[in-house]
Design an enzyme around this catalytic site. Structure first.
Site, mmCIF file in Angstrom:
data_model
loop_
_atom_site.group_PDB
_atom_site.id
_atom_site.type_symbol
_atom_site.label_atom_id
_atom_site.label_comp_id
_atom_site.label_asym_id
_atom_site.label_seq_id
_atom_site.Cartn_x
_atom_site.Cartn_y
_atom_site.Cartn_z
ATOM 1 N N ARG A 49 0.802 -1.219 0.000
ATOM 2 C CA ARG A 49 0.000 0.000 0.000
ATOM 3 C C ARG A 49 0.833 1.267 0.000
ATOM 4 N NH1 ARG A 49 -4.565 -2.215 4.280
ATOM 5 N NH2 ARG A 49 -5.489 -3.644 2.783
ATOM 6 N N LEU B 195 -7.207 -8.126 10.098
ATOM 7 C CA LEU B 195 -8.184 -9.064 10.651
ATOM 8 C C LEU B 195 -7.448 -10.205 11.343
ATOM 9 C CD1 LEU B 195 -10.828 -9.185 7.768
ATOM 10 C CD2 LEU B 195 -10.579 -7.572 9.620
#
Lengths: 248, 637
Positions: free
Chosen positions: B331, B441
Site C-alpha cells: 500500500r 483481521l
C-alpha cells in the site's frame, strides 16, 4: 461544475422519550448533489450549533452502508426512496430539487425513542443473544477444510448473513415484526453443517425472544424485503418458518 | 532512558510462543471466576478477547461507544484475512507469511510477535469456520483464496467483499453467547474517558454513559484496550466517524508509552475527496487490485473519457515500475506512486485521482465472474458515486486508513503499565511501518482469540488480585477530573464547532505529515499545532448540556485528544530521519528516488512517554533485531 439543489428538511425533533416531539423545517440553502443526506444533516447541525441551538441527534458511524448504525424514515420509507441503500448512502442526487424531505425516526414498540432520530435497538442484540451463534469455544476447532461445504450452500449462507442489523425491516413492517432479521441468522446457520447441532433450539429461542421484546408476527406484507438495504430475500424468512415448524 | 523489555523467552523463533506458554504460571478456573476483566472496544480484537476470557471463566465487563457491539469498525473490512494454510500449494508456509509481513512492515516490527502471528493464523481460520462464518468456497466446497498486496502467493481467505463483517458477527455471536450465560456484561453507548492507575498498576477506568451523561468508575483486575486506531486524526479517513484516540491518549497521559505514532497507513485505493462537507473517504478493497489495473493518461491535460484513450496512451505506472508485483505492490508504494503522478499533473482531469480499471478483467473473465468476486464492492462504488465500474473505470486516490503505531506492548501484549493490555490496531506490535492487506483481521483475531487468553492468566497469577475497588480515592479524583474537563468543554461557548476545528487539524496534518514528510513541513506543523489547540480551548462551541445524549460534546472530547496526539505524531515523524514503510522523509531517498531506510540509526521502536502538559515527551528505544530475515532494501520490482 457541481450541480446545486435546494431542499427543505422536515425533521422530527424530540428532546427525550418522555417529552413531546414535533416536526421542524430546515431549509438547506444551495447544496451540492454529491453530498449525502447525512452530510447535509451535518451541515444543518453546524449551522444550528453556531446559532446556539441543539443539533439534530442521529446515529451514524461507518458512512459506507455496513455498520447498520444509521437509519431513519425518509418520506415514509426506511432509509429513503432508493432501494438497497442505507441512509448514509442516500445522496442528494437521489432526491428531487426543490423538494420537501420528511425525516422521522424508526418507530416500533420494541425500538423506544431516545432523542430526535435516535432509537434504542438493543432488542435486536437480545434476540441474537438467545441463540444467533454456534456454541463453540475458542481452541477446539478441527482443520477448516475437513468439511467441504457445497458452494451454493455457502453462498446462500453468506446472502442470509449480509444483514447489518439496522432495523429497517422492523420500521417498515405494519406489524413491527423482526422476522426477516431473525430469519437471516436462522437461515445462515441452517444452511451450514456447523449450525446443525443447535438448529432446533436456535430457531425456537430466537423467535420466542423476538416475541418477548414486543416485535409483531409476520403478516406477509413483504415491506421488510423491499426496505432491506442488503436486499435480504424473503426466502430466508420462509426457511425460518420451516425450521420453526419442524422444530416444534 | 530505559530500554523497553519485551519479555521474549530465549528460544529459536519458531519455539518462542510454545516456550512462553509452557513456562508461564497458570490461573485455576476457581481463581479466574474471582477476577474481573474490563474490555474496552468490541471490534475483532475486543469481542474475541472478551468472549474467550468469559469462556475461560473470568468475569468480563465490555464497553463500547456504539449502540451495539456489532457496529465496531472491523465490520467494514472488505477484502480478507491472511493465513498460512498453503491450500493453493503455491509455496506458502508459516515462514513465508512471517517473511512477507516483516518485509512488508519494512523491518520495523518485532520479529517474535510477527512469527507468532503467522503461527496462529491457521487456527483462526479453523475457529472461524467452526463458528459458521460463510467464507467464499470453490466449486468442490473447499475454502477459496486470493492474493493481496505484498505477497506472491494466494493466502487470503474471504467472504466476498464482506470479510470483516462476517468475522465480526462471528465474534459478536460468541460475545452474546457469553452475555446470555451471565459471565459477561455489556455496556454499550459507554465511552472510556480515563484510566485509573495507582502505584504503576492499572486498577480500572472511568467511563461516561452517552445517554445519561453519567460518569462512573469501574474497578477490575486488568484492563484490555481494543479501541482501534487513530487515522481520524486526519479528519477525512476511511475510518468510521466515531473512531478516536481518546482511550489510548488517556492511557498515555497516565503513563502508558505510545509507540511509533507517526506510522499511519495511507491506503491507495479510496474514493477521492470532493468538496468541503464530505464526511469520509470510502475505501475500495485492495482485492480489486487482483483484477483492476491502475493507470493515468500519459499526457498531462488529456481530458478525454477513459474509454477514448487508446492503450498506448495510457501509463500503467505500477506494472511498469514494479513488474514483479505489478498492481499488487504494498500500500505505501502504491500510495506514493499515485500521489507522484497526480502532483505531476497527470491525475484524471489534472486532479487528485487515478483510474482503477476492471475492463481487461471483464473482457477476459466475463462480467458475471467479476461480479462474483467483487459484486458488493462494485455496487457500493456505484451507490456512492453514481458511476458503474462495469462500464467506467473507478477513480481512486489515497486516504488515511490504519495506524500501525499504538500503545507499546511487550510480548504478552501488556503495556509498560502492569495490568493494561492492548490488542489489535490499538497496539503497535505486528505491522512495523506498513501493514499488508488482510493482516489487520488476522492480527485482531490472533490477539483476541489466542494470545491474550494465554498471557492474561500468567500475569494475574503473578500479580494477585487487585485490592483496590471503585470506592478508592483515586477513582473519585479521576472521575472528578473527567467531569471537570467535560464542564470546561461545555463552558467555552465560542464560535467554532468541534467538527470545523477537526477539519482544520486534518488538513494541516495531511499537508505536513501525510504521504510525504519533510523537515520543514513537520516543523511548520509543530509551530501551528499549539495555536490550533489554543483556538480550540478558547473558541469552541459545544451546544447543550452534559446530562443527556450530546453528540457535539462527544466529538469535542475526541478532537481535544486528537489535537494533542497530532503533536506527538509530528514529533515522532520529525525525529525519524529515515524513510521506512508509510513514513517517507524527503531527505532520505536513494539515487533512483526510492525511499531509503537507515537501519544503523533507526532500527528501533520509538516508545514515547508523557512527561506532563507542555513538557517534551521522553523517548525510549526498543532495539529491533532480525535473525531469520536479513533487513534488505525492500524491493518489489
Amino acid at each position: 461544475m457541481e450541480k446545486l439543489i435546494h431542499l427543505t428538511l422536515r425533521v422530527w425533533r424530540q428532546p427525550g422519550p418522555d417529552r413531546p416531539g414535533r416536526f421542524h423545517d430546515y431549509p438547506s440553502g444551495p447544496v451540492a448533489t454529491s453530498l449525502s443526506l447525512l452530510e447535509l444533516l451535518d451541515l444543518v447541525n453546524e449551522r444550528l450549533t453556531l446559532n446556539g441551538e441543539e443539533p439534530i441527534a442521529f446515529d451514524h458511524d461507518c458512512r459506507e452502508g455496513i455498520c447498520g448504525a444509521c437509519g431513519a424514515m425518509v418520506d415514509g420509507l426506511a432509509h429513503g426512496p432508493k432501494s438497497e441503500t442505507t441512509l448514509c448512502q442516500l445522496h442528494l442526487r437521489d432526491l428531487a430539487d426543490g423538494g420537501l424531505v420528511v425525516i422521522e425516526p424508526f418507530r416500533a414498540l420494541a425500538f423506544p425513542l431516545i432523542k430526535d432520530l435516535v432509537v434504542d435497538r438493543s432488542a435486536l442484540d437480545r434476540i441474537m443473544a438467545a441463540g444467533g451463534y454456534v456454541s463453540v469455544d475458542t481452541g477446539g476447532a478441527p482443520e477448516a477444510n475437513v468439511i467441504p461445504i457445497p458452494q451454493s450452500d455457502a453462498d446462500q449462507a453468506l446472502a442470509a448473513a449480509s444483514c447489518i442489523g439496522c432495523g429497517a425491516c422492523v420500521a417498515s413492517c405494519p406489524h413491527a415484526s423482526a422476522m426477516l432479521f431473525v430469519g437471516g441468522k436462522v437461515s445462515q446457520l441452517a444452511c451450514l453443517p456447523q449450525g446443525q447441532p443447535e438448529r432446533a433450539r436456535r430457531v425456537l429461542a430466537m423467535v420466542s425472544a423476538a416475541d418477548r421484546e414486543g416485535f409483531g408476527a409476520c403478516g406477509n406484507h413483504r415491506e421488510c424485503e423491499a426496505a432491506c438495504p442488503k436486499r435480504l430475500s424473503l426466502r430466508h424468512l420462509a426457511r425460518m418458518n420451516r425450521e420453526y415448524l419442524s422444530a416444534r | 532512558m530505559t530500554i523497553p523489555n519485551a519479555g521474549i523467552p530465549n528460544a529459536p523463533l519458531p519455539e518462542i510462543w510454545a516456550r512462553f506458554q509452557e513456562t508461564s504460571p497458570l490461573l485455576s478456573p476457581a481463581n479466574r471466576a474471582k477476577r474481573t476483566i474490563l474490555v474496552v472496544g468490541t471490534g475483532l480484537a475486543g469481542s474475541a478477547a472478551a468472549a474467550t476470557l468469559a469462556e475461560q471463566g473470568y468475569r468480563v465487563k465490555v464497553f463500547c461507544l456504539q449502540d451495539s457491539p456489532r457496529r465496531a469498525h472491523s465490520i467494514a473490512a472488505q477484502g480478507g484475512i491472511n493465513a498460512a494454510k498453503n491450500y493453493k500449494h503455491d509455496g506458502d508456509s508459516i515462514f513465508r507469511l512471517f517473511h512477507d509481513t516483516i518485509k512488508g512492515g519494512d523491518f520495523r516490527a518485532r520479529e517474535a510477535n510477527v512469527y507468532r502471528l503467522a503461527q496462529l493464523s491457521n487456527a483462526i481460520i479453523d475457529h472461524c469456520v467452526a463458528q459458521g462464518i460463510p467464507f467464499t468456497r470453490e466449486y468442490g466446497g473447499y475454502l477459496a483464496n486470493r492474493s493481496f498486496g505484498g505477497a506472491q502467493v494466494s493466502r487470503t481467505f474471504y467472504a466476498q467483499g464482506q470479510t470483516g463483517q462476517q468475522l465480526l458477527l462471528g465474534a459478536y455471536g460468541a460475545l452474546l453467547r457469553q452475555a446470555a450465560g451471565g459471565r459477561l456484561s455489556l455496556h454499550p453507548r459507554t465511552e472510556m474517558l480515563d484510566l485509573v492507575v495507582v502505584d504503576n498498576r492499572v486498577r480500572g477506568l472511568v467511563v461516561r454513559h452517552l445517554l445519561s451523561g453519567q460518569v462512573e468508575a469501574h474497578a477490575g483486575d486488568a484492563v484490555v484496550l481494543a479501541t482501534g486506531g487513530y487515522a481520524n486524526l486526519y479528519c477525512l479517513s476511511t475510518n468510521a466517524r466515531s473512531g478516536n484516540v481518546t482511550a489510548l491518549w488517556r492511557a498515555y497521559r497516565r503513563g502508558a508509552w505510545f509507540a511509533n505514532p507517526c506510522f499511519v497507513q495511507i491506503h491507495p485505493t479510496c474514493l477521492p475527496a470532493q468538496g468541503g462537507q464530505q464526511s469520509k473517504l470510502t475505501l475500495m478493497s485492495e482485492s480489486l487490485r487482483n483484477d483492476g489495473r491502475v493507470w493515468v493518461p500519459k499526457a498531462a491535460g488529456d481530458r478525454r473519457r477513459a474509454a477514448a484513450i487508446p492503450e498506448d496512451e495510457r501509463d500503467y505506472f505500477l506494472e511498469e515500475r514494479y513488474p514483479a508485483f505489478g498492481n499488487l505492490v504494498p500500500r505505501d508504494v502504491a500510495s506514493r506512486q499515485i500521489k507522484e503522478r497526480c502532483d505531476l499533473g497527470l491525475g484524471i482531469d489534472g486532479g487528485r485521482a487515478v483510474y482503477l480499471d476492471l475492463a481487461d478483467a471483464i473482457r477476459a473473465q466475463g462480467l458475471p465472474a467479476i461480479r462474483r468476486k467483487y459484486g458488493n464492492l462494485l455496487d457500493m462504488y456505484q451507490r456512492l458515486t453514481g458511476d458503474d465500474p462495469a462500464h467506467e473505470p473507478m477513480r481512486i486516490y489515497p486516504a488515511a486508513h490504519y495506524s500501525m503505531g499504538g500503545l507499546w506492548v511487550d510480548y504478552s501484549l501488556m503495556s509498560n503499565l502492569s495490568g493494561l493490555f492492548v490488542l489489535g490496531e490499538a497496539n503497535f506490535s505486528d505491522h512495523g511501518a506498513n501493514r499488508l492487506g488482510a493482516s489487520a483481521l488476522m492480527q485482531g483475531l490472533a490477539d483476541g482469540y489466542f494470545i491474550l487468553p494465554n498471557t492474561l492468566g500468567p500475569y494475574l497469577a503473578k500479580a494477585g488480585p487487585n485490592p483496590i475497588d471503585a470506592r478508592h480515592d483515586s477513582f473519585r479524583s479521576s472521575r472528578e477530573e473527567v467531569e471537570a474537563r467535560l464542564g470546561r468543554l461545555l463552558k467555552i461557548k465560542g464560535s467554532r464547532t468541534a467538527a470545523d476545528l477537526h477539519r482544520e487539524l486534518g488538513l494541516l496534518l495531511w499537508d505536513h505529515c501525510g504521504i510525504v514528510r519533510s523537515e520543514a513541513g513537520l516543523r511548520a506543523a509543530l509551530a501551528k499545532l499549539p495555536r490550533l489547540r489554543e483556538e480550540f480551548w478558547g473558541n469552541l462551541m459545544v451546544p447543550g448540556a452534559g446530562a443527556d445524549l450530546n453528540q457535539s460534546l462527544e466529538l469535542a472530547g475526541r478532537v481535544a485528544d486528537f489535537l494533542e496526539c497530532g503533536e506527538l505524531v509530528v514529533q515522532d515523524a520529525l525525529h525519524r530521519r529515515e524513510s521506512c514503510g508509510c513514513h517517507l522523509r524527503e531527505e532520505s531517498r536513494t539515487e533512483d528516488h526510492e525511499p531509503r531506510r537507515r537501519d544503523e540509526e533507526y532500527a528501533y521502536v520509538a516508545a514515547w512517554e508523557y512527561r506532563g502538559q507542555g513538557q517534551a515527551p521522553g523517548l525510549h528505544r526498543e532495539p529491533l533485531a532480525f535473525t531469520l530475515v536479513a533487513p534488505g532494501q525492500r524491493s518489489y520490482r
